[in-house]
Motif scaffolding. Structure first.
Motif, short mmCIF file in Angstrom:
data_model
loop_
_atom_site.label_atom_id
_atom_site.label_comp_id
_atom_site.label_asym_id
_atom_site.label_seq_id
_atom_site.Cartn_x
_atom_site.Cartn_y
_atom_site.Cartn_z
N GLU A 151 11.82 2.35 -3.82
CA GLU A 151 10.42 2.21 -3.40
C GLU A 151 10.33 1.72 -1.97
O GLU A 151 9.43 2.12 -1.21
N LEU A 152 11.27 0.86 -1.57
CA LEU A 152 11.27 0.33 -0.21
C LEU A 152 11.56 1.44 0.81
O LEU A 152 10.85 1.56 1.81
N VAL A 153 12.59 2.26 0.55
CA VAL A 153 12.96 3.29 1.53
C VAL A 153 11.91 4.40 1.60
O VAL A 153 11.85 5.11 2.60
N THR A 170 5.25 4.01 -4.56
CA THR A 170 5.58 5.16 -5.41
C THR A 170 6.82 4.82 -6.20
O THR A 170 7.92 4.70 -5.64
N GLY A 171 6.66 4.63 -7.51
CA GLY A 171 7.75 4.19 -8.37
C GLY A 171 8.41 5.31 -9.14
O GLY A 171 8.37 6.47 -8.73
N LYS A 172 9.00 4.95 -10.27
CA LYS A 172 9.71 5.92 -11.10
C LYS A 172 8.74 7.00 -11.59
O LYS A 172 7.60 6.71 -11.95
N GLY A 173 9.24 8.25 -11.63
CA GLY A 173 8.40 9.36 -12.07
C GLY A 173 7.25 9.63 -11.13
O GLY A 173 6.23 10.22 -11.51
N LYS A 175 5.08 7.74 -10.04
CA LYS A 175 3.86 7.02 -10.41
C LYS A 175 3.53 6.00 -9.32
O LYS A 175 4.39 5.25 -8.88
N GLN A 176 2.27 6.00 -8.92
CA GLN A 176 1.84 5.10 -7.84
C GLN A 176 1.13 3.88 -8.39
O GLN A 176 0.45 3.94 -9.41
N ARG A 177 1.33 2.75 -7.71
CA ARG A 177 0.63 1.51 -8.06
C ARG A 177 0.32 0.75 -6.78
O ARG A 177 0.96 0.97 -5.75
N PHE A 178 -0.65 -0.12 -6.84
CA PHE A 178 -0.98 -0.97 -5.71
C PHE A 178 -0.45 -2.36 -5.97
O PHE A 178 -0.67 -2.94 -7.04
N VAL A 179 0.28 -2.90 -4.99
CA VAL A 179 0.90 -4.21 -5.12
C VAL A 179 0.35 -5.11 -4.02
O VAL A 179 0.29 -4.71 -2.85
N PRO A 180 -0.05 -6.33 -4.36
CA PRO A 180 -0.55 -7.25 -3.33
C PRO A 180 0.55 -7.65 -2.36
O PRO A 180 1.72 -7.74 -2.74
N ILE A 181 0.17 -7.87 -1.11
CA ILE A 181 1.15 -8.27 -0.09
C ILE A 181 0.57 -9.44 0.70
O ILE A 181 -0.60 -9.40 1.12
N GLY A 182 1.35 -10.50 0.86
CA GLY A 182 0.89 -11.72 1.52
C GLY A 182 0.86 -11.62 3.03
O GLY A 182 1.46 -10.72 3.64
#
Length: 298
Positions: A151-153, A170-173, A175-182
């Motif tokens: 996901e990082l690369v 963009t994760g496995k398969g 699938k997209q998700r939103f992740v909080p970032i500080g």
């Protein structure tokens, strides 16, 4: 049906129907190829449609002599998926792997780093070199957002929504998700973007990739492993660490500080809560503190 055709059709199914990544497709293919390598010396080499349970049991038995139980279980799972596909497509009437058991595995607890160890690793980065700012931003993102190395690369500039304090992952398969970032994490990414990345000559097709190598292309997963391993050696860390160690540490530290397991599940992108529950076993002190704080008899 020949093995080559079966593998080709199987890969198409996994990609189109299940949306799996290229890395996962290669792993599934390798499982089948290991089986082919075992049987191809036979004078009567069975096809995917004729191979029987006895032959597969012999393969698993030989596998157990040279492969660790965890790897053995993964290969068995991959073959089970392959023959399930053949039965699903009605190429076979049965799955010959159905009665073959995987080795019993104990639950493997993830390795974690303390906050102090993570700080030491990041402080060890040589910021006098252009890649220093990039490496600091990458490690802060691995730990600050709990990302997988894949996901990082793949992270893109267009995935950064800093005004809303989120990134799109963009994760496995796929699938997209939103992740909080500080804010701290955002600061280091912006330093890298505006002080280092802006001066790079970027290879065509990689303009939107956030973290780049010296040739202006996206980094490989192996390169991230090497960067982290070298930093561990530099500070004399007596642990075997990888990019995934930062993800484990992210989840463990959140849990220890009272975060909700469901929220951690969403941030990590786990489909099942049972995958996230492994972090409940990392530090049992957290369970005691929860009992002390919330149980009416305490």
């Amino acid at each position: 049906m020949k093995w080559e055709q079966a593998i080709q059709d199987y890969r198409k199914y996994l990609k189109l129907e299940r949306g799996l990544s290229e890395n996962t497709l290669q792993n599934y293919q390798r499982d089948v190829e290991k089986l082919i390598g075992f049987i191809e010396g036979d004078t009567d080499m069975p096809s995917p449609l004729s191979i029987d349970q006895e032959t597969l049991s012999a393969f698993v038995y030989e596998l157990g002599k040279s492969v660790a139980p965890r790897s053995q279980a993964r290969i068995i799972s991959g073959l089970n998926s392959f023959f399930n596909y053949l039965t699903f497509e009605q190429h076979r009437k049965d799955n010959p792997m159905e009665l073959i058991e995987s080795p019993k595995l104990g639950r493997k607890l993830p390795d974690t780093l303390s906050v102090e160890e993570i700080d030491s690793l990041i402080r060890a980065i040589d910021l006098s070199k252009p890649e220093g700012e990039r490496n600091r931003a990458m490690l802060e993102t691995l730990y600050g957002c709990g990302l997988r190395v894949s996901e990082l690369v793949q992270l893109r500039i267009s995935d950064l929504f800093f005004e809303e304090d989120f990134i799109r992952v963009t994760g496995k398969g796929n699938k997209q998700r939103f992740v909080p970032i500080g804010g701290v994490n955002q600061k280091y990414i912006e330093l890298y973007r505006h002080q280092v990345r802006v001066h790079q000559e970027i290879d065509k097709g990689h303009e939107d990739i956030l973290f780049l190598n010296r040739r202006g292309r996206g980094l490989s997963r192996a390169m991230i492993f090497t960067i982290i391993r070298d930093l561990g050696e530099k500070i004399g860390l007596r642990k075997t660490i990888s990019p995934h160690t930062f993800r484990h540490s992210f989840a463990t530290h959140l849990l220890e500080n009272g975060a909700d397991l469901r929220a951690i599940q969403q941030m990590l992108g786990h489909e099942s809560i049972t995958t996230t529950e492994i972090y409940m076993h990392v530090d049992r002190r957290h369970l005691s503190s929860v009992l002390e704080k919330y149980h009416p008899r305490r």
